[in-house]
Scaffold this active site. Structure first.
Site, mmCIF file in Angstrom:
data_model
loop_
_atom_site.group_PDB
_atom_site.id
_atom_site.type_symbol
_atom_site.label_atom_id
_atom_site.label_comp_id
_atom_site.label_asym_id
_atom_site.label_seq_id
_atom_site.Cartn_x
_atom_site.Cartn_y
_atom_site.Cartn_z
ATOM 1 N N GLY A 101 11.544 10.467 1.256
ATOM 2 C CA GLY A 101 11.163 11.815 1.683
ATOM 3 C C GLY A 101 9.658 11.974 1.763
ATOM 4 O O GLY A 101 8.894 11.023 1.534
ATOM 5 N N SER A 128 15.820 10.862 4.934
ATOM 6 C CA SER A 128 15.986 11.643 3.714
ATOM 7 C C SER A 128 16.241 13.112 4.019
ATOM 8 O O SER A 128 15.643 13.680 4.930
ATOM 9 C CB SER A 128 14.702 11.517 2.885
ATOM 10 O OG SER A 128 14.649 12.534 1.912
ATOM 11 N N TYR A 152 20.812 14.973 -0.131
ATOM 12 C CA TYR A 152 20.676 15.570 -1.455
ATOM 13 C C TYR A 152 21.663 16.723 -1.468
ATOM 14 O O TYR A 152 21.593 17.630 -0.643
ATOM 15 C CB TYR A 152 19.237 16.029 -1.729
ATOM 16 C CG TYR A 152 18.417 14.909 -2.317
ATOM 17 C CD1 TYR A 152 18.880 14.194 -3.411
ATOM 18 C CD2 TYR A 152 17.200 14.558 -1.774
ATOM 19 C CE1 TYR A 152 18.165 13.154 -3.948
ATOM 20 C CE2 TYR A 152 16.467 13.507 -2.311
ATOM 21 C CZ TYR A 152 16.959 12.812 -3.395
ATOM 22 O OH TYR A 152 16.258 11.778 -3.928
ATOM 23 N N THR A 178 23.043 10.668 -2.446
ATOM 24 C CA THR A 178 22.265 10.182 -3.597
ATOM 25 C C THR A 178 22.705 10.908 -4.857
ATOM 26 O O THR A 178 22.620 12.140 -4.941
ATOM 27 C CB THR A 178 20.761 10.384 -3.331
ATOM 28 O OG1 THR A 178 20.441 9.643 -2.154
ATOM 29 C CG2 THR A 178 19.920 9.878 -4.495
ATOM 30 N N LYS A 260 24.855 6.489 -3.313
ATOM 31 C CA LYS A 260 23.600 5.789 -3.643
ATOM 32 C C LYS A 260 23.215 6.075 -5.091
ATOM 33 O O LYS A 260 23.188 7.242 -5.503
ATOM 34 C CB LYS A 260 22.497 6.266 -2.696
ATOM 35 C CG LYS A 260 21.128 5.654 -2.948
ATOM 36 C CD LYS A 260 20.172 5.977 -1.810
ATOM 37 C CE LYS A 260 18.792 5.380 -1.999
ATOM 38 N NZ LYS A 260 17.927 6.160 -2.880
ATOM 39 N N SER A 282 21.388 0.819 -7.057
ATOM 40 C CA SER A 282 19.995 1.286 -6.982
ATOM 41 C C SER A 282 19.671 2.070 -8.224
ATOM 42 O O SER A 282 20.515 2.823 -8.725
ATOM 43 C CB SER A 282 19.862 2.210 -5.759
ATOM 44 O OG SER A 282 18.660 2.957 -5.788
ATOM 45 N N HIS A 284 16.871 3.919 -7.853
ATOM 46 C CA HIS A 284 15.900 4.786 -7.185
ATOM 47 C C HIS A 284 14.486 4.184 -7.299
ATOM 48 O O HIS A 284 13.502 4.893 -7.456
ATOM 49 C CB HIS A 284 15.952 6.183 -7.822
ATOM 50 C CG HIS A 284 15.657 7.325 -6.879
ATOM 51 N ND1 HIS A 284 16.632 8.095 -6.312
ATOM 52 C CD2 HIS A 284 14.484 7.826 -6.422
ATOM 53 C CE1 HIS A 284 16.070 9.036 -5.552
ATOM 54 N NE2 HIS A 284 14.761 8.882 -5.594
ATOM 55 N N ARG A 287 12.507 5.221 -10.398
ATOM 56 C CA ARG A 287 11.883 6.547 -10.420
ATOM 57 C C ARG A 287 12.694 7.574 -11.193
ATOM 58 O O ARG A 287 12.258 8.707 -11.356
ATOM 59 C CB ARG A 287 11.695 7.054 -8.976
ATOM 60 C CG ARG A 287 10.742 6.214 -8.190
ATOM 61 C CD ARG A 287 10.838 6.469 -6.697
ATOM 62 N NE ARG A 287 10.318 7.739 -6.238
ATOM 63 C CZ ARG A 287 9.034 8.019 -6.095
ATOM 64 N NH1 ARG A 287 8.136 7.105 -6.393
ATOM 65 N NH2 ARG A 287 8.646 9.199 -5.651
ATOM 66 N N ASP A 315 19.159 -1.698 -3.425
ATOM 67 C CA ASP A 315 17.703 -1.505 -3.337
ATOM 68 C C ASP A 315 17.106 -1.430 -4.725
ATOM 69 O O ASP A 315 17.811 -1.475 -5.727
ATOM 70 C CB ASP A 315 17.316 -0.294 -2.472
ATOM 71 C CG ASP A 315 17.459 1.073 -3.143
ATOM 72 O OD1 ASP A 315 17.415 1.162 -4.387
ATOM 73 O OD2 ASP A 315 17.603 2.056 -2.403
ATOM 74 N N ARG A 339 9.268 1.612 -0.872
ATOM 75 C CA ARG A 339 7.810 1.775 -0.914
ATOM 76 C C ARG A 339 7.042 0.912 0.092
ATOM 77 O O ARG A 339 6.083 1.397 0.706
ATOM 78 C CB ARG A 339 7.301 1.512 -2.329
ATOM 79 C CG ARG A 339 7.742 2.584 -3.341
ATOM 80 C CD ARG A 339 7.133 2.271 -4.690
ATOM 81 N NE ARG A 339 7.580 3.101 -5.775
ATOM 82 C CZ ARG A 339 8.689 2.888 -6.489
ATOM 83 N NH1 ARG A 339 9.505 1.887 -6.176
ATOM 84 N NH2 ARG A 339 8.991 3.678 -7.512
HETATM 85 C C1 LIG Z 1 8.091 8.413 -2.268
HETATM 86 C C2 LIG Z 1 9.557 8.155 -2.404
HETATM 87 C C3 LIG Z 1 10.443 9.128 -1.977
HETATM 88 C C4 LIG Z 1 11.810 8.889 -2.056
HETATM 89 N N1 LIG Z 1 12.658 9.837 -1.573
HETATM 90 C C5 LIG Z 1 13.984 9.610 -1.621
HETATM 91 C C6 LIG Z 1 14.872 10.550 -1.071
HETATM 92 O O1 LIG Z 1 14.458 11.558 -0.527
HETATM 93 N N2 LIG Z 1 16.198 10.281 -1.163
HETATM 94 C C7 LIG Z 1 16.695 9.144 -1.775
HETATM 95 O O2 LIG Z 1 17.897 8.945 -1.850
HETATM 96 N N3 LIG Z 1 15.849 8.235 -2.279
HETATM 97 C C8 LIG Z 1 14.517 8.435 -2.212
HETATM 98 N N4 LIG Z 1 13.676 7.492 -2.708
HETATM 99 C C9 LIG Z 1 14.234 6.233 -3.258
HETATM 100 C C10 LIG Z 1 14.433 5.188 -2.161
HETATM 101 O O3 LIG Z 1 15.464 5.547 -1.280
HETATM 102 C C11 LIG Z 1 14.809 3.817 -2.758
HETATM 103 O O4 LIG Z 1 15.943 3.953 -3.586
HETATM 104 C C12 LIG Z 1 13.676 3.185 -3.542
HETATM 105 O O5 LIG Z 1 12.416 3.466 -2.966
HETATM 106 C C13 LIG Z 1 13.915 1.672 -3.564
HETATM 107 O O6 LIG Z 1 12.982 1.031 -4.321
HETATM 108 P P1 LIG Z 1 11.657 0.336 -3.730
HETATM 109 O O7 LIG Z 1 10.700 1.445 -3.432
HETATM 110 O O8 LIG Z 1 11.230 -0.501 -4.868
HETATM 111 O O9 LIG Z 1 12.045 -0.452 -2.489
HETATM 112 C C14 LIG Z 1 12.297 7.685 -2.621
HETATM 113 C C15 LIG Z 1 11.398 6.700 -3.032
HETATM 114 C C16 LIG Z 1 10.041 6.921 -2.920
HETATM 115 C C17 LIG Z 1 9.111 5.822 -3.336
HETATM 116 C C1 LIG Z 2 13.074 14.085 -5.786
HETATM 117 C C2 LIG Z 2 13.292 13.912 -4.347
HETATM 118 C C3 LIG Z 2 13.347 15.177 -3.586
HETATM 119 C C4 LIG Z 2 12.435 12.867 -3.715
HETATM 120 C C5 LIG Z 2 12.742 11.556 -4.289
HETATM 121 O O1 LIG Z 2 13.844 11.083 -4.204
HETATM 122 C C6 LIG Z 2 11.752 10.803 -5.005
HETATM 123 O O2 LIG Z 2 10.598 11.221 -5.051
HETATM 124 O O3 LIG Z 2 12.107 9.779 -5.595
#
Ligand SMILES: Cc1cc2nc3c(=O)[nH]c(=O)nc-3n(C[C@H](O)[C@H](O)[C@H](O)COP(=O)(O)O)c2cc1C
Ligand SMILES: CC(C)CC(=O)C(=O)O
Length: 389
Positions: A101, A128, A152, A178, A260, A282, A284, A287, A315, A339
């Site tokens: 996102g 996203s 979401y 997710t 996810k 995953s 995330h 995160r 992922d 990323r």
């Molecule tokens: C800045 C950022 C925003 C993300 N936003 C979403 C999102 O909106 N929805 C979601 O399912 N995952 C989100 N993710 C998670 C990614 O879909 C994914 O699971 C994750 O980045 C994979 O790990 P990697 O960054 O090491 O490749 C986000 C990740 C980052 C870094």
């Molecule tokens: C919290 C979400 C809206 C964005 C996201 O998935 C993230 O920043 O990891």
């Protein structure tokens, strides 16, 4: 003859004959630092950051690094084909761009540029819910290229129903739901900078443009943007959801549904029983749950539980072609990358995202060939050993 992604290697060397070198590094692990130098710590901190002290993000890398490839020789890898079928869709390679996102914090062309890059390279783009560009606009930028929608799952049913209808009408074929973000985790890098993009109205475009969302506001978004942001914060996710709620999604989406954020084999079994089509193993990208199991360590047990009932995607921590090889050898059908392409976007827009896709797939193609494989389908656990296991 299938496309050889490895040809990118000689394209780079041949361009070098005229003095040209790639605009971005081909070792994608260098992109984070470069992006931070270029864009400053705020936005990059949000993208690079993870939960808690970062232990899950580090564990993701360690779990991939600990697994080592055992190459095989003399197996005719002259003609190779990286294509796979995932969720009934033919893909040119086992890679998709993960839903990320708020991409306007990286580049003004945001999700549209990332989506155009995916379309140009033929890999699916997963948009996203929290994109900085409305889904219809991103779809328009992609022509008829493969696109999936990440949901979401909002507290408000009508907003969810409206998102599903809009996504369907805009040509998104698969739905990724997710499940690992019913709350935003404790993220010290963002907390220390007191920086959260949503509070600045970034990542709310799908909501602010949605009639069902607008119906919940006392005043139109432009008259009271702060109230609209607070309404978004209060409803974009729902910690009260349980497994039976999936019925609502099954009833309102007729394409494949993928959950996810699955890490436990019992949750994969429940996904199959609930009529889901796949899961993404995953955390995330580290995160959400600090101290979580590494995604690659969770993968084999989920693959076993899924059997042939679910597609298993992966992922969290994929940075190189050999990471893709390892995830597939552990049983994933395809991987998502997050990323690295966000950094590519920040550094060079659409071209930067295309660079990331081409580097990953060229390196994967070469790793596959040099390890004695001509197709992803022949990869299996025997291709890896686990150090210190
Ligand atoms: C800045 C950022 C925003 C993300 N936003 C979403 C999102 O909106 N929805 C979601 O399912 N995952 C989100 N993710 C998670 C990614 O879909 C994914 O699971 C994750 O980045 C994979 O790990 P990697 O960054 O090491 O490749 C986000 C990740 C980052 C870094
Ligand atoms: C919290 C979400 C809206 C964005 C996201 O998935 C993230 O920043 O990891």
């Amino acid at each position: 003859m299938a496309k050889h992604w490895a040809d990118f290697q000689y394209e780079i060397y041949l361009n070098g004959m005229t003095g040209a070198v790639p605009r971005l590094p081909t070792d994608l692990t260098r992109l984070e630092e470069l992006t931070e130098q270029r864009l400053g710590p705020g936005p990059v901190g949000y993208v690079a950051g993870s939960a808690g002290s970062g232990s899950t993000a580090r564990a993701n890398r360690a779990a991939l690094d600990r697994r080592r490839i055992v190459p095989r020789m003399l197996r005719d890898v002259h003609e190779r084909d990286l294509s796979v079928e995932v969720l009934g869709r033919p893909l040119p390679a086992p890679l998709a761009l993960a839903p990320v996102g708020v991409l306007s914090i990286m580049h003004p062309d945001a999700e549209s540029a990332a989506a155009r890059a995916a379309a140009a390279q033929g890999v699916p783009y997963i948009l996203s819910s929290a994109s900085s560009t409305p889904m219809e606009q991103v779809a328009e930028a992609m022509g008829d290229a493969e696109r999936w929608f990440q949901l979401y799952w909002a507290k408000d049913r009508e907003v969810t129903r409206s998102f599903l209808n809009r996504a369907k009408a805009a040509g998104f074929t698969a739905l990724l739901v997710t499940l690992d973000t019913p709350l935003l985790a404790w993220r010290p890098r963002d907390l220390d900078q007191a920086y959260l993009p949503f509070l600045h109205g970034v990542g709310t475009a799908n909501y602010f443009s949605d009639p069902a969302f607008q119906a919940g506001l006392a005043k139109p978004v432009h008259e009271d943007p702060n109230a609209a942001v607070m309404h978004f914060v209060g409803m974009f996710a729902d910690p009260g959801k349980t497994w039976p709620d999936l019925e609502f999604l099954r009833e309102n989406w007729d394409g494949p549904i993928v959950l996810k954020g699955i890490l436990h084999p019992d949750d994969a079994r429940r996904a199959a029983s609930a009529g889901m089509d796949g899961v993404v193993v995953s955390n995330h990208g580290g995160r959400q749950v600090a101290g979580s199991v590494a995604a690659a360590d969770a993968l084999p047990r989920v693959v076993e539980a899924a059997g042939d009932r679910l597609s298993v995607l992966f992922d969290s921590g994929v940075r190189t072609g050999d990471d893709i090889f390892k995830a597939l050898a552990l049983g994933a059908e395809a991987v998502l990358v997050g990323r690295p392409y966000a950094y590519g976007l920040g550094l060079d827009g659409q071209a930067g995202v295309e660079h990331v896709i081409r580097c990953l797939l060229a390196e994967f193609d070469l790793t596959l060939a040099l390890s004695g494989h001509a197709r992803p389908a022949t990869l299996g656990p025997d291709d890896l050993i686990e150090e210190n296991a």
